[in-house]
Design a protein around this motif. Structure first.
Motif, PDB file in Angstrom:
ATOM      1  N   ASN A   9       5.544   0.826 -11.889  1.00  0.00           N
ATOM      2  CA  ASN A   9       6.095  -0.806 -12.893  1.00  0.00           C
ATOM      3  C   ASN A   9       5.024  -1.107 -11.874  1.00  0.00           C
ATOM      4  N   HIS A  10       4.988  -2.496 -13.534  1.00  0.00           N
ATOM      5  CA  HIS A  10       3.944  -3.580 -13.206  1.00  0.00           C
ATOM      6  C   HIS A  10       4.464  -4.751 -13.465  1.00  0.00           C
ATOM      7  N   ILE A  11       4.008  -6.059 -12.144  1.00  0.00           N
ATOM      8  CA  ILE A  11       4.382  -6.901 -12.675  1.00  0.00           C
ATOM      9  C   ILE A  11       3.432  -8.249 -12.868  1.00  0.00           C
ATOM     10  N   ALA A  12       4.465  -8.930 -13.638  1.00  0.00           N
ATOM     11  CA  ALA A  12       3.037  -9.790 -14.273  1.00  0.00           C
ATOM     12  C   ALA A  12       3.255 -11.069 -12.782  1.00  0.00           C
ATOM     13  N   ILE A  13       2.125 -11.674 -13.042  1.00  0.00           N
ATOM     14  CA  ILE A  13       2.860 -12.651 -11.808  1.00  0.00           C
ATOM     15  C   ILE A  13       2.728 -13.929 -12.246  1.00  0.00           C
ATOM     16  N   ASP A  14       2.972 -14.941 -12.142  1.00  0.00           N
ATOM     17  CA  ASP A  14       3.007 -15.985 -12.575  1.00  0.00           C
ATOM     18  C   ASP A  14       2.280 -17.239 -11.327  1.00  0.00           C
ATOM     19  N   ARG A  15       2.812 -18.601 -11.618  1.00  0.00           N
ATOM     20  CA  ARG A  15       2.022 -19.189 -10.116  1.00  0.00           C
ATOM     21  C   ARG A  15       3.435 -19.498  -9.457  1.00  0.00           C
ATOM     22  N   HIS A  16       4.597 -19.701  -9.724  1.00  0.00           N
ATOM     23  CA  HIS A  16       5.620 -19.445  -9.206  1.00  0.00           C
ATOM     24  C   HIS A  16       5.427 -18.224  -8.425  1.00  0.00           C
ATOM     25  N   MET A  17       5.827 -17.387  -8.205  1.00  0.00           N
ATOM     26  CA  MET A  17       6.375 -15.898  -7.801  1.00  0.00           C
ATOM     27  C   MET A  17       5.480 -16.224  -6.371  1.00  0.00           C
ATOM     28  N   LEU A  34       3.219   1.190  -3.164  1.00  0.00           N
ATOM     29  CA  LEU A  34       1.131   1.435  -3.119  1.00  0.00           C
ATOM     30  C   LEU A  34       0.966   0.287  -4.797  1.00  0.00           C
ATOM     31  N   PHE A  35       0.393  -0.948  -3.962  1.00  0.00           N
ATOM     32  CA  PHE A  35      -0.389  -1.029  -5.529  1.00  0.00           C
ATOM     33  C   PHE A  35      -1.423  -0.680  -6.319  1.00  0.00           C
ATOM     34  N   THR A  36      -1.549   0.408  -7.046  1.00  0.00           N
ATOM     35  CA  THR A  36      -2.875   0.987  -7.787  1.00  0.00           C
ATOM     36  C   THR A  36      -3.816   0.484  -8.803  1.00  0.00           C
ATOM     37  N   ALA A  37      -3.326  -0.473  -9.534  1.00  0.00           N
ATOM     38  CA  ALA A  37      -4.239  -1.376  -9.982  1.00  0.00           C
ATOM     39  C   ALA A  37      -3.941  -2.983 -10.075  1.00  0.00           C
ATOM     40  N   ILE A  38      -4.740  -3.894 -10.822  1.00  0.00           N
ATOM     41  CA  ILE A  38      -4.820  -5.131 -10.811  1.00  0.00           C
ATOM     42  C   ILE A  38      -5.186  -4.783 -12.296  1.00  0.00           C
ATOM     43  N   ILE A  39      -5.024  -5.986 -13.551  1.00  0.00           N
ATOM     44  CA  ILE A  39      -5.347  -6.124 -14.410  1.00  0.00           C
ATOM     45  C   ILE A  39      -5.933  -7.793 -13.971  1.00  0.00           C
ATOM     46  N   ARG A  40      -7.208  -7.953 -14.443  1.00  0.00           N
ATOM     47  CA  ARG A  40      -7.491  -9.911 -14.296  1.00  0.00           C
ATOM     48  C   ARG A  40      -8.303  -9.839 -15.177  1.00  0.00           C
ATOM     49  N   GLU A  54      -3.720 -13.496  -7.679  1.00  0.00           N
ATOM     50  CA  GLU A  54      -3.982 -13.919  -8.874  1.00  0.00           C
ATOM     51  C   GLU A  54      -2.472 -14.191  -9.953  1.00  0.00           C
ATOM     52  N   PRO A  55      -2.675 -15.700 -10.097  1.00  0.00           N
ATOM     53  CA  PRO A  55      -1.409 -16.020 -10.986  1.00  0.00           C
ATOM     54  C   PRO A  55      -2.102 -15.423 -12.611  1.00  0.00           C
ATOM     55  N   GLY A  56      -1.435 -14.636 -13.163  1.00  0.00           N
ATOM     56  CA  GLY A  56      -2.457 -13.723 -14.661  1.00  0.00           C
ATOM     57  C   GLY A  56      -2.001 -12.696 -14.305  1.00  0.00           C
ATOM     58  N   ASP A  57      -2.449 -11.957 -13.202  1.00  0.00           N
ATOM     59  CA  ASP A  57      -2.600 -10.906 -13.349  1.00  0.00           C
ATOM     60  C   ASP A  57      -1.170 -10.429 -13.180  1.00  0.00           C
ATOM     61  N   THR A  58      -1.545  -8.816 -13.986  1.00  0.00           N
ATOM     62  CA  THR A  58      -0.358  -7.932 -13.915  1.00  0.00           C
ATOM     63  C   THR A  58      -0.599  -6.839 -12.618  1.00  0.00           C
ATOM     64  N   VAL A  59       0.260  -6.657 -12.104  1.00  0.00           N
ATOM     65  CA  VAL A  59      -0.043  -5.512 -10.716  1.00  0.00           C
ATOM     66  C   VAL A  59       1.247  -4.249 -10.789  1.00  0.00           C
ATOM     67  N   TYR A  60       0.252  -3.140 -11.145  1.00  0.00           N
ATOM     68  CA  TYR A  60       0.886  -1.871 -11.405  1.00  0.00           C
ATOM     69  C   TYR A  60       1.515  -0.977  -9.815  1.00  0.00           C
ATOM     70  N   VAL A  61       2.740  -0.632  -9.098  1.00  0.00           N
ATOM     71  CA  VAL A  61       3.011  -0.179  -8.269  1.00  0.00           C
ATOM     72  C   VAL A  61       3.575   0.546  -8.417  1.00  0.00           C
ATOM     73  N   LEU A  62       3.089   2.016  -7.397  1.00  0.00           N
ATOM     74  CA  LEU A  62       3.411   2.960  -6.828  1.00  0.00           C
ATOM     75  C   LEU A  62       4.487   2.910  -6.369  1.00  0.00           C
ATOM     76  N   SER A  63       6.353   3.294  -6.435  1.00  0.00           N
ATOM     77  CA  SER A  63       6.983   3.521  -5.325  1.00  0.00           C
ATOM     78  C   SER A  63       8.298   4.151  -5.931  1.00  0.00           C
ATOM     79  N   PRO A  64       8.278   4.721  -4.328  1.00  0.00           N
ATOM     80  CA  PRO A  64      10.133   5.857  -4.663  1.00  0.00           C
ATOM     81  C   PRO A  64      10.840   4.651  -5.493  1.00  0.00           C
ATOM     82  N   LYS A  65      11.525   6.017  -6.620  1.00  0.00           N
ATOM     83  CA  LYS A  65      13.071   5.041  -6.563  1.00  0.00           C
ATOM     84  C   LYS A  65      14.418   4.431  -6.525  1.00  0.00           C
TER      85      LYS A  65
END
Length: 107
Positions: A9-17, A34-40, A54-65
């Motif tokens: 999954n990926h999560i787009a991080i904003d400053r309110h999260m 597991l956080f596998t990668a961050i796009i910054r 950080e706000p503006g990051d996109t975090v990629y997460v590997l996890s069991p369903k």
């Protein structure tokens, strides 16, 4: 992911999260998430425990369903911890229209 019980999954991080501004190690994530990668800023950041989200990051997460509910609960717990760290009790006294004391303390 294919025939496994895991998913990306990926999560787009904003400053309110709740996790914005936190180190990964402070989040209390379960061991199989597991956080596998961050796009910054158009670059890939390899996440480590001391990496700050950080706000503006996109975090990629590997996890069991099966952990989707646990991830949501963990996010809610992080939000509560941050609320408790940031907003401390206010102690003040007002005499003759002048306020004395500790109006607000920020963690």
């Amino acid at each position: 992911m294919g025939k496994t019980d895991s998913e990306f999954n990926h999560i787009a991080i904003d400053r309110h999260m709740p996790i914005a501004g936190m180190q990964i190690a402070q989040m209390g994530l379960p061991g199989d998430i597991l956080f596998t990668a961050i796009i910054r800023n158009k670059s890939i950041v390899t996440p480590h425990g001391n990496t700050v989200i950080e706000p503006g990051d996109t975090v990629y997460v590997l996890s069991p369903k099966s952990k989707q509910d646990e991830m949501r609960a963990s996010s809610a717990a992080v939000k509560e911890r941050r609320r408790n760290q940031i907003f401390q009790p206010c102690n003040f006294i007002c005499r003759n229209g002048v306020i004395y004391g500790n109006i607000a303390a920020f963690g």
